[in-house]
Motif scaffolding. Structure first.
Motif, short mmCIF file in Angstrom:
data_model
loop_
_atom_site.label_atom_id
_atom_site.label_comp_id
_atom_site.label_asym_id
_atom_site.label_seq_id
_atom_site.Cartn_x
_atom_site.Cartn_y
_atom_site.Cartn_z
N GLY A 53 -8.56 -33.40 8.47
CA GLY A 53 -10.20 -33.30 8.96
C GLY A 53 -11.10 -32.11 7.97
N GLU A 54 -12.05 -32.27 8.42
CA GLU A 54 -12.95 -31.25 7.93
C GLU A 54 -12.40 -29.85 7.95
N VAL A 55 -12.01 -29.40 9.17
CA VAL A 55 -11.62 -28.11 9.49
C VAL A 55 -10.13 -28.05 9.87
N LEU A 56 -9.39 -29.18 9.98
CA LEU A 56 -7.92 -29.07 10.49
C LEU A 56 -7.32 -30.19 9.72
N ALA A 57 -6.02 -29.62 9.41
CA ALA A 57 -4.88 -30.71 8.82
C ALA A 57 -3.63 -30.36 9.69
N VAL A 58 -3.09 -31.53 9.98
CA VAL A 58 -1.77 -31.62 10.78
C VAL A 58 -0.62 -31.95 9.96
N ARG A 59 0.28 -30.99 9.88
CA ARG A 59 1.49 -31.16 9.02
C ARG A 59 2.75 -30.97 9.91
N VAL A 60 3.78 -31.90 9.49
CA VAL A 60 5.06 -31.84 10.38
C VAL A 60 6.06 -31.27 9.51
N ASP A 61 7.02 -30.41 10.03
CA ASP A 61 8.13 -29.78 9.48
C ASP A 61 9.17 -30.72 9.64
N LEU A 62 9.40 -31.22 8.32
CA LEU A 62 10.39 -32.46 8.62
C LEU A 62 11.88 -31.89 8.54
N GLY A 63 12.30 -30.74 8.18
CA GLY A 63 13.40 -30.25 8.58
C GLY A 63 13.70 -29.97 9.97
N ALA A 64 12.56 -29.48 10.84
CA ALA A 64 12.80 -29.44 12.33
C ALA A 64 12.93 -30.89 12.72
N LEU A 65 12.13 -31.77 12.31
CA LEU A 65 12.30 -33.28 12.94
C LEU A 65 13.73 -33.87 12.64
N ALA A 66 14.23 -33.58 11.22
CA ALA A 66 15.66 -34.05 11.22
C ALA A 66 16.67 -33.37 11.80
N ARG A 67 16.58 -31.99 12.32
CA ARG A 67 17.54 -31.43 13.29
C ARG A 67 17.32 -32.04 14.76
N GLY A 68 15.97 -32.28 15.05
CA GLY A 68 15.85 -32.97 16.22
C GLY A 68 16.48 -34.34 16.68
#
Length: 199
Positions: free
Chosen positions: A94-109
């Protein structure tokens, strides 16, 4: 493996295959007295080739070839053996916010979730770059009596969850299963199966 490295590897294998195929075809043609092969060999002047090392350019050309081959070999080794870890993926901005996901943490989950399935002995996950595609690579070790059909459906459900969580981001899920065939007091080998689903 990075996409560029995979392309170079395939090109080298293709060129080597063409050279070997051509050499084998020529050898067969010479063995069966095919005229074009016999004529080609008849024009071969051994004296000319035997005198090449005496030329003034021979040693510099040999040294340059050796250096170039060494650098190419080092580059290929680095490309094939370098870590393939990948970091995060952006799922919204967005204009003031970008959401990123940690793929390493997701893979471990995902690995931790699969570890709860009956018959799973161990599970580990990591995020890698597989030929340009961010991939959640999960390796699972199981007992020989695991219900593989049900486990496969669980894996598909996990891949669907990843796809939903990442909102269609180009991330693949790859689960490799090592089903041990060992039993106490007996010998055996590990059998491998893998399933993959692109999120």
């Amino acid at each position: 493996m990075k996409r560029a490295t995979a392309v170079v590897d395939r090109l080298l294998v293709l060129l080597l295959g063409i050279v070997l195929l051509g050499g084998g075809a020529f050898a067969l043609a010479w063995h069966f007295d095919v005229p074009i092969a016999k004529d080609t060999l008849s024009r071969f002047d051994r004296a000319v080739f035997a005198g090449l090392p005496a030329q003034s350019w021979w040693e510099p050309a040999l040294a340059g070839t050796a250096v170039a081959a060494t650098l190419a070999a080092i580059a290929l080794l680095i490309g094939n053996l370098s870590p393939r870890h990948t970091g995060t993926v952006q799922i919204s901005t967005g204009e003031v916010l970008a959401v990123r996901v940690d793929l390493g943490a997701l893979a471990r989950g995902v690995a931790a979730d699969l570890a709860t399935f009956p018959g799973v002995e161990s599970s580990r996950g990591r995020a890698i770059d597989d030929r340009g595609t961010a991939t959640l690579a999960v390796t699972v070790s199981t007992s020989p009596h695991i219900d593989i059909d049900t486990f496969t459906r669980v894996v598909e459900t996990a891949a669907g969850f990843v796809a939903e969580a990442l909102e269609g981001a180009p991330v693949a899920v790859r689960v490799q299963v090592h089903a041990s065939a060992h039993k106490r007091g007996s010998t055996g080998s590990d059998s491998n199966a893998s399933t993959a689903k692109t999120a």
